[in-house]
Every structure is written in C-alpha cells, then in structure tokens.
Design a protein around this motif. Structure first.
Motif, PDB file in Angstrom:
ATOM      1  N   GLU A  57      42.326   9.995  24.917  1.00 56.05           N
ATOM      2  CA  GLU A  57      42.875  10.698  23.749  1.00 56.05           C
ATOM      3  C   GLU A  57      42.497   9.985  22.453  1.00 56.05           C
ATOM      4  OE1 GLU A  57      44.771  13.779  21.818  1.00 56.05           O
ATOM      5  OE2 GLU A  57      44.270  13.583  23.963  1.00 56.05           O
ATOM      6  N   THR A  58      42.314   8.667  22.514  1.00 54.82           N
ATOM      7  CA  THR A  58      41.920   7.928  21.309  1.00 54.82           C
ATOM      8  C   THR A  58      40.566   8.394  20.784  1.00 54.82           C
ATOM      9  OG1 THR A  58      41.016   6.203  22.758  1.00 54.82           O
ATOM     10  CG2 THR A  58      43.229   5.851  21.850  1.00 54.82           C
ATOM     11  N   ILE A  59      39.661   8.749  21.689  1.00 53.44           N
ATOM     12  CA  ILE A  59      38.346   9.238  21.272  1.00 53.44           C
ATOM     13  C   ILE A  59      38.469  10.612  20.622  1.00 53.44           C
ATOM     14  CG2 ILE A  59      36.143  10.125  22.168  1.00 53.44           C
ATOM     15  CD1 ILE A  59      36.061   7.763  24.076  1.00 53.44           C
ATOM     16  N   ILE A  60      39.258  11.482  21.225  1.00 58.41           N
ATOM     17  CA  ILE A  60      39.421  12.829  20.664  1.00 58.41           C
ATOM     18  C   ILE A  60      40.057  12.757  19.280  1.00 58.41           C
ATOM     19  CG2 ILE A  60      40.503  15.087  20.985  1.00 58.41           C
ATOM     20  CD1 ILE A  60      40.288  14.639  24.016  1.00 58.41           C
ATOM     21  N   ARG A  61      41.078  11.904  19.138  1.00 58.87           N
ATOM     22  CA  ARG A  61      41.724  11.760  17.821  1.00 58.87           C
ATOM     23  C   ARG A  61      40.751  11.166  16.797  1.00 58.87           C
ATOM     24  NH1 ARG A  61      46.358   9.905  20.775  1.00 58.87           N
ATOM     25  NH2 ARG A  61      45.917   7.774  20.091  1.00 58.87           N
ATOM     26  N   PRO A 102      32.421  14.914  12.341  1.00 60.28           N
ATOM     27  CA  PRO A 102      32.597  14.599  13.762  1.00 60.28           C
ATOM     28  C   PRO A 102      31.274  14.341  14.501  1.00 60.28           C
ATOM     29  CG  PRO A 102      33.993  16.442  13.144  1.00 60.28           C
ATOM     30  CD  PRO A 102      33.085  16.184  11.976  1.00 60.28           C
ATOM     31  N   ALA A 103      30.220  15.070  14.150  1.00 58.63           N
ATOM     32  CA  ALA A 103      28.933  14.875  14.835  1.00 58.63           C
ATOM     33  C   ALA A 103      28.399  13.467  14.589  1.00 58.63           C
ATOM     34  CB  ALA A 103      27.925  15.922  14.376  1.00 58.63           C
ATOM     35  N   LYS A 104      28.479  12.994  13.349  1.00 58.73           N
ATOM     36  CA  LYS A 104      28.031  11.633  13.037  1.00 58.73           C
ATOM     37  C   LYS A 104      28.894  10.598  13.763  1.00 58.73           C
ATOM     38  CE  LYS A 104      25.808  12.186   8.512  1.00 58.73           C
ATOM     39  NZ  LYS A 104      25.840  11.782   7.080  1.00 58.73           N
ATOM     40  N   GLU A 105      30.188  10.899  13.841  1.00 61.95           N
ATOM     41  CA  GLU A 105      31.090   9.991  14.549  1.00 61.95           C
ATOM     42  C   GLU A 105      30.767   9.962  16.036  1.00 61.95           C
ATOM     43  OE1 GLU A 105      33.999   7.090  14.246  1.00 61.95           O
ATOM     44  OE2 GLU A 105      33.025   8.258  12.653  1.00 61.95           O
ATOM     45  N   MET A 129      27.079  11.401  27.197  1.00 65.44           N
ATOM     46  CA  MET A 129      26.888  12.678  26.515  1.00 65.44           C
ATOM     47  C   MET A 129      27.507  12.573  25.123  1.00 65.44           C
ATOM     48  SD  MET A 129      28.020  16.561  27.593  1.00 65.44           S
ATOM     49  CE  MET A 129      26.961  16.601  29.035  1.00 65.44           C
ATOM     50  N   PRO A 130      26.686  12.480  24.068  1.00 63.21           N
ATOM     51  CA  PRO A 130      27.249  12.395  22.719  1.00 63.21           C
ATOM     52  C   PRO A 130      28.071  13.627  22.398  1.00 63.21           C
ATOM     53  CG  PRO A 130      24.858  12.714  22.652  1.00 63.21           C
ATOM     54  CD  PRO A 130      25.210  12.456  24.069  1.00 63.21           C
ATOM     55  N   LEU A 131      29.207  13.409  21.759  1.00 60.61           N
ATOM     56  CA  LEU A 131      30.145  14.488  21.450  1.00 60.61           C
ATOM     57  C   LEU A 131      29.933  15.003  20.034  1.00 60.61           C
ATOM     58  CD1 LEU A 131      33.297  12.810  23.008  1.00 60.61           C
ATOM     59  CD2 LEU A 131      32.126  14.837  23.901  1.00 60.61           C
ATOM     60  N   LYS A 132      29.807  16.321  19.899  1.00 60.90           N
ATOM     61  CA  LYS A 132      29.594  16.935  18.581  1.00 60.90           C
ATOM     62  C   LYS A 132      30.890  17.166  17.820  1.00 60.90           C
ATOM     63  CE  LYS A 132      25.318  19.655  18.691  1.00 60.90           C
ATOM     64  NZ  LYS A 132      24.771  21.038  18.698  1.00 60.90           N
ATOM     65  N   SER A 133      31.963  17.411  18.549  1.00 61.17           N
ATOM     66  CA  SER A 133      33.214  17.805  17.890  1.00 61.17           C
ATOM     67  C   SER A 133      34.389  17.549  18.815  1.00 61.17           C
ATOM     68  CB  SER A 133      33.172  19.298  17.532  1.00 61.17           C
ATOM     69  OG  SER A 133      33.231  20.079  18.722  1.00 61.17           O
ATOM     70  N   PRO A 134      35.602  17.473  18.261  1.00 60.12           N
ATOM     71  CA  PRO A 134      36.788  17.332  19.115  1.00 60.12           C
ATOM     72  C   PRO A 134      37.012  18.549  20.007  1.00 60.12           C
ATOM     73  CG  PRO A 134      37.415  17.660  16.808  1.00 60.12           C
ATOM     74  CD  PRO A 134      35.942  17.413  16.820  1.00 60.12           C
ATOM     75  N   ARG A 135      36.579  19.719  19.536  1.00 64.07           N
ATOM     76  CA  ARG A 135      36.728  20.933  20.360  1.00 64.07           C
ATOM     77  C   ARG A 135      35.913  20.815  21.647  1.00 64.07           C
ATOM     78  NH1 ARG A 135      33.799  25.260  21.252  1.00 64.07           N
ATOM     79  NH2 ARG A 135      32.265  24.655  19.671  1.00 64.07           N
ATOM     80  N   VAL A 136      34.678  20.327  21.518  1.00 56.36           N
ATOM     81  CA  VAL A 136      33.827  20.116  22.696  1.00 56.36           C
ATOM     82  C   VAL A 136      34.469  19.100  23.630  1.00 56.36           C
ATOM     83  CG1 VAL A 136      31.604  19.192  23.484  1.00 56.36           C
ATOM     84  CG2 VAL A 136      31.679  20.786  21.550  1.00 56.36           C
ATOM     85  N   ALA A 137      34.993  18.022  23.046  1.00 53.31           N
ATOM     86  CA  ALA A 137      35.618  16.974  23.860  1.00 53.31           C
ATOM     87  C   ALA A 137      36.799  17.523  24.660  1.00 53.31           C
ATOM     88  CB  ALA A 137      36.071  15.828  22.962  1.00 53.31           C
ATOM     89  N   ARG A 138      37.652  18.317  23.996  1.00 56.07           N
ATOM     90  CA  ARG A 138      38.820  18.865  24.695  1.00 56.07           C
ATOM     91  C   ARG A 138      38.399  19.865  25.774  1.00 56.07           C
ATOM     92  NH1 ARG A 138      43.379  16.880  23.162  1.00 56.07           N
ATOM     93  NH2 ARG A 138      43.742  16.187  21.014  1.00 56.07           N
ATOM     94  N   TYR A 139      37.365  20.636  25.496  1.00 62.05           N
ATOM     95  CA  TYR A 139      36.891  21.591  26.509  1.00 62.05           C
ATOM     96  C   TYR A 139      36.413  20.847  27.756  1.00 62.05           C
ATOM     97  CZ  TYR A 139      34.156  25.090  28.938  1.00 62.05           C
ATOM     98  OH  TYR A 139      33.647  25.913  29.917  1.00 62.05           O
ATOM     99  N   MET A 140      35.627  19.791  27.553  1.00 63.99           N
ATOM    100  CA  MET A 140      35.122  19.025  28.688  1.00 63.99           C
ATOM    101  C   MET A 140      36.260  18.377  29.456  1.00 63.99           C
ATOM    102  SD  MET A 140      31.788  17.284  26.897  1.00 63.99           S
ATOM    103  CE  MET A 140      31.464  16.204  28.280  1.00 63.99           C
ATOM    104  N   GLN A 141      37.207  17.818  28.736  1.00 68.93           N
ATOM    105  CA  GLN A 141      38.346  17.158  29.370  1.00 68.93           C
ATOM    106  C   GLN A 141      39.136  18.139  30.230  1.00 68.93           C
ATOM    107  OE1 GLN A 141      39.608  14.327  30.033  1.00 68.93           O
ATOM    108  NE2 GLN A 141      41.482  13.833  28.939  1.00 68.93           N
TER     109      GLN A 141
END
Length: 306
Positions: free
Chosen positions: A246-250, A258-261, A224-236
């Motif tokens: 945590e390395t991915i979120i940082r 963030p979307a391109k990343e 699931m491609p991540l759009k933003s760190p906020r989305v990542a933290r919510y899923m986590q």
C-alpha cells in the motif's frame, strides 16, 4: 549449469554479469516494423528480449517469426512457448523450426487461459504441462530424442531453457515444490513474476538458496514499471501472485507525475535487487511502455551492457 548452447544469454550468465532482459509483445497484425522499431530502441540497453506467445490469449504475430525479426536488428530473442495452443507434435515441430532459424533461448509456460482472451470459445490443448515441456526440450537437447523416444537423426535443437516462477503465489510450499520440479526437469534459468514487495522477495530468495536452487539455475527478478496508482490497484486486485504494498500505491497517488514516480521506483527496485544473493539479473516487463526501459537501465547504473 555447464552447457554450451550457443546462447549469448547463457554465456553472459556464466561469466557472472548481472543481466537485463526485457519483454516485447508482438502486434495484433503482420507488421514486423513495429517489432523492429522496439528492438532498435532497446539495443544496447538489454541483453536479450522475451517474445511473448499470444499473451493474454490474444491472437498476435507468431513468437517465432517475431524472434527472427528482432534477431535481424541485433537483439537476442527468447521465445516464449505455451502449452495452451499446441499438442506435443506441434510443440516439437516448432522447437525444431525455431532452432533452425537461429533461436537459442526458450521459456516454457502454461499460457494465459483462453477464456480471458479474444477467442474465449477456443479449445485449450494442454497436451503437456509446462514441466513436461521443459523435460521434453531438455531431452531433445541432451538425449537427442523426441517425446516418444525416437532418436533425432542429424541436428538436434540445443536450447538454453527457461521457466517462470510466481514467488508470492499461494500456497507458498507448493509453489516452491513446483519451482523445484521445473529446475529438475531441465530449466536453466528462471524469470519471476513482477516483484514489488522487496523484503518479501528477499525472504523467498532465502528459501530458494536454502533449497539449493539458486546454484542449479539462474534467477532473474521480474519488474513492471507502474504508470499510475489505478494500474497498481488493478494489478493488486486482479492478477494472482501480484502483491503491491500500500505504501507504493500511496506514493504514486501523492506524486505530481505518477509515471515519472513509477520509473524512479523501478530504478530503486533494481538497486535493491542487485544486493540479493543468488539473483543474476532483472527481467523488465514494460507492457506497452517499452520506451522507458532505456532510461530505467541507464539510471540504475547498468550501462554499458557487456
């Protein structure tokens, strides 16, 4: 793995291709053009598309009807079928109907609990569990019989049968036992929950191989491609079985875009997954962000598709 269901997905897996499947969520209305537009956008970049079955327990266009719409525009559908909303009569009836409409792939699932959806007061059915549904679909195909033992006279539905797995759900031993039950019940292919911790997933796949499961079913890793760190933290924090290092979120937090990343990360993950023994493809779940799938597939070197 010696079936011949008429599924293109099955044929490509048998031929040894590294597959790409994706997920298309039906709309919360009766406008089929939304589905057809997504299917046209993905045509040539994926080998099949899962059609979700009222995902997150929210009322949406029927998965079977949706599958027919994307089939018309050249995408092979994989219907998801949950046990949440139908009893064994309704499940078997819908399987007959889906097959009669040209659908050849089904993924059997429990389904998100109705409490999290838009009708929390609705009653969950759960007449069968997902393992029992897999077994029922296999018996309809291989034995030509319904759950009650009655013989299907005439054309029986011959599906390529899928199931889901959540590699990081605890306890790990029970999780693997349930996966093995699904494969013994008749699952021909497995699509996993989205993976972010590649090293931990490699260890899980090693256990899958040690149990002999990767030689009994085809495995597709969920992304699931991540759009933003906020989305990542919510899923986590909120989705069981999701582990995002945590390395991915940082990394997303430091990125200028963030979307391109997130797209770049998904491409890197596919390159890693292609090296894992016993893995037969990826399943991309870009929920509400399907337009990035062609770019991810292209940049991962998975074009042209077979």
């Amino acid at each position: 793995m010696s079936l011949n269901t008429g599924s293109r997905l099955e044929r490509l897996l048998k031929e040894g291709h590294f597959l790409v499947t994706a997920e298309i969520g039906p709309p919360k209305n009766a406008d089929a053009s939304i589905l057809e537009e997504k299917a046209r956008m993905l045509r040539g970049f994926i080998d099949a598309a899962n059609i979700t079955d009222n995902q997150t327990a929210v009322v949406r266009l029927s998965s079977i009807a949706s599958a027919v719409h994307i089939l018309k525009v050249g995408i092979e559908p994989v219907i998801q079928m949950t046990v949440r909303d139908r009893n064994r009569i309704g499940l078997q009836s819908d399987l007959l109907g889906a097959y009669s409409l040209g659908i050849r792939n089904v993924v059997c699932m429990s389904g998100d609990h109705q409490m999290i959806g838009n009708h929390p007061d609705s009653k969950g059915v759960y007449d069968l569990d997902s393992v029992q549904l897999i077994h029922a679909v296999r018996n309809m195909r291989d034995k030509k019989e319904f759950i009650n033992g009655e013989i299907i006279k005439g054309t029986a539905p011959c599906f390529f049968i899928g199931a889901v797995a959540s590699p990081f759900l605890q306890p790990e031993e029970m999780n693997l036992i349930r996966l093995e039950k699904k494969i013994r019940a008749g699952a021909d292919f497995i699509q996993t929950q989205c993976i972010y911790d590649m090293k931990k997933f490699e260890r899980w796949m090693s256990q899958v191989r040690d149990l002999g499961l990767s030689s009994q079913a085809y495995f597709l890793a969920g992304l699931m491609p991540l759009k933003s760190p906020r989305v990542a933290r919510y899923m986590q924090d909120n989705i069981p079985g999701i582990e995002i290092p945590e390395t991915i979120i940082r990394r997303l937090e430091r990125a200028g875009d963030p979307a391109k990343e997130g797209i770049k990360l998904a491409v890197e993950q596919i390159h890693w997954l292609k090296t894992i023994e016993g893995l037969h493809g990826v399943h991309i779940m870009a929920v509400g962000w399907e337009e990035v799938i062609p770019e991810i597939v292209d940049r991962a070197g998975l074009i042209p598709r077979p």
